[in-house]
Design an enzyme around this catalytic site. Structure first.
Site, PDB file in Angstrom:
ATOM      1  N   GLN A 167      10.944  -3.429 -16.014  1.00  0.00           N
ATOM      2  CA  GLN A 167      10.920  -4.536 -15.036  1.00  0.00           C
ATOM      3  C   GLN A 167       9.580  -5.263 -15.124  1.00  0.00           C
ATOM      4  O   GLN A 167       8.539  -4.718 -14.749  1.00  0.00           O
ATOM      5  CB  GLN A 167      11.088  -3.936 -13.624  1.00  0.00           C
ATOM      6  CG  GLN A 167      10.978  -4.932 -12.495  1.00  0.00           C
ATOM      7  CD  GLN A 167      10.519  -4.267 -11.200  1.00  0.00           C
ATOM      8  OE1 GLN A 167       9.945  -3.170 -11.226  1.00  0.00           O
ATOM      9  NE2 GLN A 167      10.765  -4.902 -10.082  1.00  0.00           N
ATOM     10  N   SER A 194       5.443  -7.853 -11.738  1.00  0.00           N
ATOM     11  CA  SER A 194       4.065  -7.979 -11.232  1.00  0.00           C
ATOM     12  C   SER A 194       3.128  -8.596 -12.260  1.00  0.00           C
ATOM     13  O   SER A 194       3.278  -8.372 -13.469  1.00  0.00           O
ATOM     14  CB  SER A 194       3.516  -6.610 -10.838  1.00  0.00           C
ATOM     15  OG  SER A 194       4.375  -5.993  -9.928  1.00  0.00           O
ATOM     16  N   GLU A 222      15.752  -1.822  -6.012  1.00  0.00           N
ATOM     17  CA  GLU A 222      14.572  -0.981  -6.248  1.00  0.00           C
ATOM     18  C   GLU A 222      14.292  -0.123  -5.021  1.00  0.00           C
ATOM     19  O   GLU A 222      14.115   1.087  -5.119  1.00  0.00           O
ATOM     20  CB  GLU A 222      13.352  -1.860  -6.558  1.00  0.00           C
ATOM     21  CG  GLU A 222      12.078  -1.050  -6.722  1.00  0.00           C
ATOM     22  CD  GLU A 222      10.902  -1.866  -7.256  1.00  0.00           C
ATOM     23  OE1 GLU A 222      10.911  -3.103  -7.087  1.00  0.00           O
ATOM     24  OE2 GLU A 222       9.993  -1.261  -7.834  1.00  0.00           O
ATOM     25  N   GLU A 252       1.991  -1.537   3.676  1.00  0.00           N
ATOM     26  CA  GLU A 252       1.813  -2.670   4.601  1.00  0.00           C
ATOM     27  C   GLU A 252       2.988  -3.641   4.507  1.00  0.00           C
ATOM     28  O   GLU A 252       3.469  -4.150   5.511  1.00  0.00           O
ATOM     29  CB  GLU A 252       0.500  -3.418   4.296  1.00  0.00           C
ATOM     30  CG  GLU A 252      -0.766  -2.635   4.640  1.00  0.00           C
ATOM     31  CD  GLU A 252      -1.123  -1.561   3.621  1.00  0.00           C
ATOM     32  OE1 GLU A 252      -0.533  -1.551   2.519  1.00  0.00           O
ATOM     33  OE2 GLU A 252      -1.991  -0.714   3.921  1.00  0.00           O
TER      34      GLU A 252
HETATM   35  C1  LIG Z   1       3.399   3.604  -9.922  1.00  0.00           C
HETATM   36  C2  LIG Z   1       3.653   2.142  -9.987  1.00  0.00           C
HETATM   37  C3  LIG Z   1       4.668   1.649 -10.788  1.00  0.00           C
HETATM   38  C4  LIG Z   1       4.899   0.251 -10.840  1.00  0.00           C
HETATM   39  N1  LIG Z   1       5.877  -0.194 -11.690  1.00  0.00           N
HETATM   40  C5  LIG Z   1       6.085  -1.528 -11.777  1.00  0.00           C
HETATM   41  C6  LIG Z   1       7.051  -2.052 -12.700  1.00  0.00           C
HETATM   42  O1  LIG Z   1       7.712  -1.312 -13.415  1.00  0.00           O
HETATM   43  N2  LIG Z   1       7.205  -3.388 -12.784  1.00  0.00           N
HETATM   44  C7  LIG Z   1       6.489  -4.262 -12.003  1.00  0.00           C
HETATM   45  O2  LIG Z   1       6.715  -5.464 -12.117  1.00  0.00           O
HETATM   46  N3  LIG Z   1       5.544  -3.815 -11.135  1.00  0.00           N
HETATM   47  C8  LIG Z   1       5.339  -2.464 -11.012  1.00  0.00           C
HETATM   48  N4  LIG Z   1       4.371  -1.990 -10.137  1.00  0.00           N
HETATM   49  C9  LIG Z   1       3.555  -2.941  -9.406  1.00  0.00           C
HETATM   50  C10 LIG Z   1       3.845  -3.011  -7.924  1.00  0.00           C
HETATM   51  O3  LIG Z   1       5.059  -3.679  -7.685  1.00  0.00           O
HETATM   52  C11 LIG Z   1       2.670  -3.723  -7.253  1.00  0.00           C
HETATM   53  O4  LIG Z   1       1.529  -2.927  -7.465  1.00  0.00           O
HETATM   54  C12 LIG Z   1       2.898  -3.909  -5.786  1.00  0.00           C
HETATM   55  O5  LIG Z   1       3.904  -4.869  -5.564  1.00  0.00           O
HETATM   56  C13 LIG Z   1       1.607  -4.370  -5.049  1.00  0.00           C
HETATM   57  O6  LIG Z   1       1.060  -5.466  -5.679  1.00  0.00           O
HETATM   58  P1  LIG Z   1      -0.492  -5.503  -6.104  1.00  0.00           P
HETATM   59  O7  LIG Z   1      -0.792  -4.235  -6.860  1.00  0.00           O
HETATM   60  O8  LIG Z   1      -0.714  -6.799  -6.797  1.00  0.00           O
HETATM   61  O9  LIG Z   1      -1.290  -5.437  -4.755  1.00  0.00           O
HETATM   62  P2  LIG Z   1      -1.554  -6.675  -3.732  1.00  0.00           P
HETATM   63  O10 LIG Z   1      -0.270  -7.382  -3.477  1.00  0.00           O
HETATM   64  O11 LIG Z   1      -2.677  -7.488  -4.261  1.00  0.00           O
HETATM   65  O12 LIG Z   1      -1.991  -5.906  -2.454  1.00  0.00           O
HETATM   66  C14 LIG Z   1      -3.336  -5.452  -2.232  1.00  0.00           C
HETATM   67  C15 LIG Z   1      -3.414  -4.882  -0.824  1.00  0.00           C
HETATM   68  O13 LIG Z   1      -3.146  -5.930   0.143  1.00  0.00           O
HETATM   69  C16 LIG Z   1      -2.077  -5.545   1.002  1.00  0.00           C
HETATM   70  N5  LIG Z   1      -1.241  -6.712   1.322  1.00  0.00           N
HETATM   71  C17 LIG Z   1      -0.754  -7.632   0.446  1.00  0.00           C
HETATM   72  N6  LIG Z   1       0.001  -8.549   1.097  1.00  0.00           N
HETATM   73  C18 LIG Z   1      -0.006  -8.198   2.414  1.00  0.00           C
HETATM   74  C19 LIG Z   1       0.604  -8.752   3.573  1.00  0.00           C
HETATM   75  N7  LIG Z   1       1.357  -9.844   3.499  1.00  0.00           N
HETATM   76  N8  LIG Z   1       0.402  -8.119   4.756  1.00  0.00           N
HETATM   77  C20 LIG Z   1      -0.379  -6.998   4.827  1.00  0.00           C
HETATM   78  N9  LIG Z   1      -0.990  -6.435   3.748  1.00  0.00           N
HETATM   79  C21 LIG Z   1      -0.790  -7.023   2.559  1.00  0.00           C
HETATM   80  C22 LIG Z   1      -1.289  -4.530   0.201  1.00  0.00           C
HETATM   81  O14 LIG Z   1      -0.547  -3.670   1.054  1.00  0.00           O
HETATM   82  C23 LIG Z   1      -2.368  -3.784  -0.546  1.00  0.00           C
HETATM   83  O15 LIG Z   1      -2.954  -2.814   0.257  1.00  0.00           O
HETATM   84  C24 LIG Z   1       4.120  -0.617 -10.066  1.00  0.00           C
HETATM   85  C25 LIG Z   1       3.107  -0.110  -9.252  1.00  0.00           C
HETATM   86  C26 LIG Z   1       2.865   1.241  -9.204  1.00  0.00           C
HETATM   87  C27 LIG Z   1       1.758   1.745  -8.337  1.00  0.00           C
END
Ligand SMILES: Cc1cc2nc3c(=O)[nH]c(=O)nc-3n(C[C@H](O)[C@H](O)[C@H](O)COP(=O)(O)OP(=O)(O)OC[C@H]3O[C@@H](n4cnc5c(N)ncnc54)[C@H](O)[C@@H]3O)c2cc1C
Length: 414
Positions: free
Chosen positions: A134, A137, A252, A381
């Site tokens: 997938q 991100s 998912e 969150e």
């Molecule tokens: C083990 C693992 C497997 C993954 N596998 C995949 C995959 O196969 N394919 C894929 O596409 N992605 C994958 N991901 C990515 C995952 O979907 C993202 O890490 C996740 O959506 C969070 O995005 P970010 O890391 O950019 O954090 P951010 O969105 O930048 O968030 C940073 C912090 O801000 C907080 N935050 C953000 N927005 C808000 C809001 N509106 N209100 C309150 N708090 C908020 C979050 O909770 C977090 O604490 C994976 C992640 C992990 C950890």
């Protein structure tokens, strides 16, 4: 809620058990010896074994039971699939590499694909020939997925993709990927997205592993440089990518469920029985018993809340956004229990060595893996926001970029 099998369900369960007994070994103990499924490294042998198990199930008619018969499934009910999952969890099987393929990619192709696309891709998913990943991100688009910046520009019968994805689980072993890209920056962010299936072995696709805290390399950065994708690999209409992505995200959350959070409670109690503190069994200490009781209550709460989802499925209803509760509570519980498993081991808990650590290092492995589960598939969150808005009906978050053309949204980079 009725937790008992109907006579038909009991007969189905007996058939499942008979096949599994003839084809796999029973598991010893419960899930304490397993990781979280998000941090492990895959060897070529692991991949071969996982594909062989999937093929064996497919040949015997036990793979992807719910899928329609014309694509190789059995057209089974949701509850029959649940029964299969419950029974399969009791036997030793190779680590599952098809969670994303079957739980997220297949339902999306089935919902939004043309007949030709379904016939092209679904059989390879079912037999285990192809692994999918997938590609959603990006470095600046996770929770705010619709802010993604990888572009797709039309060129005759093809599209040219450029950009970067990140955290792509299993990209290193994937044959195909589902990807959302920006095809029109002149409209508001949710409206300018289009959804494709991309060949992971094609020219211009570069996969770079990310080294994780627990030593695993399960996810990756994926770079796209002038990658040519035929228009025949577009899912649904141009500009409809967000709608398609929502199908994937809904599936998912449903497939991550409780994240296995409470599953190790039996092993934690067994550990407290084995470990000695000052010459007494840890479990005889009232403070330890209090903690265990607290975990047990939380694990049972999670289990019975999960049964609500099962009841909805058995009655032909679709589980609602309250399913977000399972992952939110389950991942925190799993992390807390792993921390206590380490604490029980005293000074030795600091060592992460399968050779010397209790339960083959499973507690340390889980402790390092669960933080990932609290982020993947929607962070704590974000899940709280979903529960607040869609379950409790609280006012929605303020969205300042709503209705603003994407190209005019400030990037913060000056
Ligand atoms: C083990 C693992 C497997 C993954 N596998 C995949 C995959 O196969 N394919 C894929 O596409 N992605 C994958 N991901 C990515 C995952 O979907 C993202 O890490 C996740 O959506 C969070 O995005 P970010 O890391 O950019 O954090 P951010 O969105 O930048 O968030 C940073 C912090 O801000 C907080 N935050 C953000 N927005 C808000 C809001 N509106 N209100 C309150 N708090 C908020 C979050 O909770 C977090 O604490 C994976 C992640 C992990 C950890």
């Amino acid at each position: 809620m009725d937790f008992n099998d109907t006579p038909e369900e009991a007969a189905f369960r007996a058939k499942v058990r008979a096949w599994l007994a003839a084809n796999a070994e029973p598991k010893r103990g419960d899930a304490g010896g397993q990781g979280t499924g998000v941090g492990e490294s895959m060897t070529e042998d692991d991949v071969r074994a996982a594909k062989a198990w999937q093929r064996r199930k497919a040949e015997a008619g036990w793979a992807c039971l719910r899928w329609p018969k014309e694509y190789g499934g059995q057209g089974a009910s949701a509850i029959e699939q649940v029964i299969w999952n419950q029974e399969e969890a009791k036997v030793r099987t190779p680590e599952d590499i098809f969670g994303i393929t079957h739980g997220m990619c297949a339902p999306t192709v089935m919902t939004h694909g043309t007949e030709e696309q379904k016939r092209r891709w679904i059989p390879g998913m079912l037999t285990g020939e192809n692994v999918w990943c997938q590609l959603f991100s990006e470095p600046a688009a996770g929770s705010d997925l619709a802010g993604l910046r990888t572009t797709a520009v039309r060129d005759g019968d093809d599209w040219i993709l450029n950009g970067q994805k990140i955290w792509t689980t299993g990209a290193q072993i994937a044959d195909w990927g589902i990807i959302v890209v920006r095809s029109d920056p002149t409209v508001p962010k949710h409206k300018g997205l289009t959804y494709f299936v991309v060949d992971m072995h094609g020219p211009g696709v570069e996969v770079r592993p990310i080294h994780q805290i627990n030593g695993g390399r399960a996810f990756n950065e994926v770079f796209f440089t002038d990658v040519r994708v035929p228009d025949a690999q577009r899912l649904d209409a141009v500009g409809n990518g967000w709608r398609v992505a929502l199908t994937t995200l809904m599936n998912e959350r449903a497939s991550i469920g409780g994240g296995g959070g409470g599953a190790a409670i039996g092993d934690l109690i067994a550990l407290a029985r084995r470990i000695e503190v000052d010459g007494r069994r840890a479990i005889d200490e009232s403070a330890v018993r209090e903690r265990l009781a607290d975990f047990l209550v939380r694990a049972r709460g999670l289990k019975y809340t999960g049964y609500r989802t099962l009841t909805a499925l058995s009655q032909g209803r679709i589980p609602g956004p309250e399913a977000s509760l399972g992952k939110l509570v389950g991942a925190v519980l799993g992390q807390d229990m792993a921390a206590f498993g380490i604490e029980l081991q005293g000074m030795a808990g600091g060592a992460h060595d399968p050779g010397v650590s209790a339960d083959g290092g499973a507690w340390q492995e889980r402790y390092l893996g669960f933080p990932g589960l609290r982020i993947a598939g929607g962070t704590d969150e974000v899940l709280r926001n979903i529960i607040a808005e869609r379950v409790l009906g609280l006012p929605p978050e303020i969205r300042v970029d709503k209705n603003v053309p994407f190209a005019e949204v400030p990037t913060g980079s000056g």
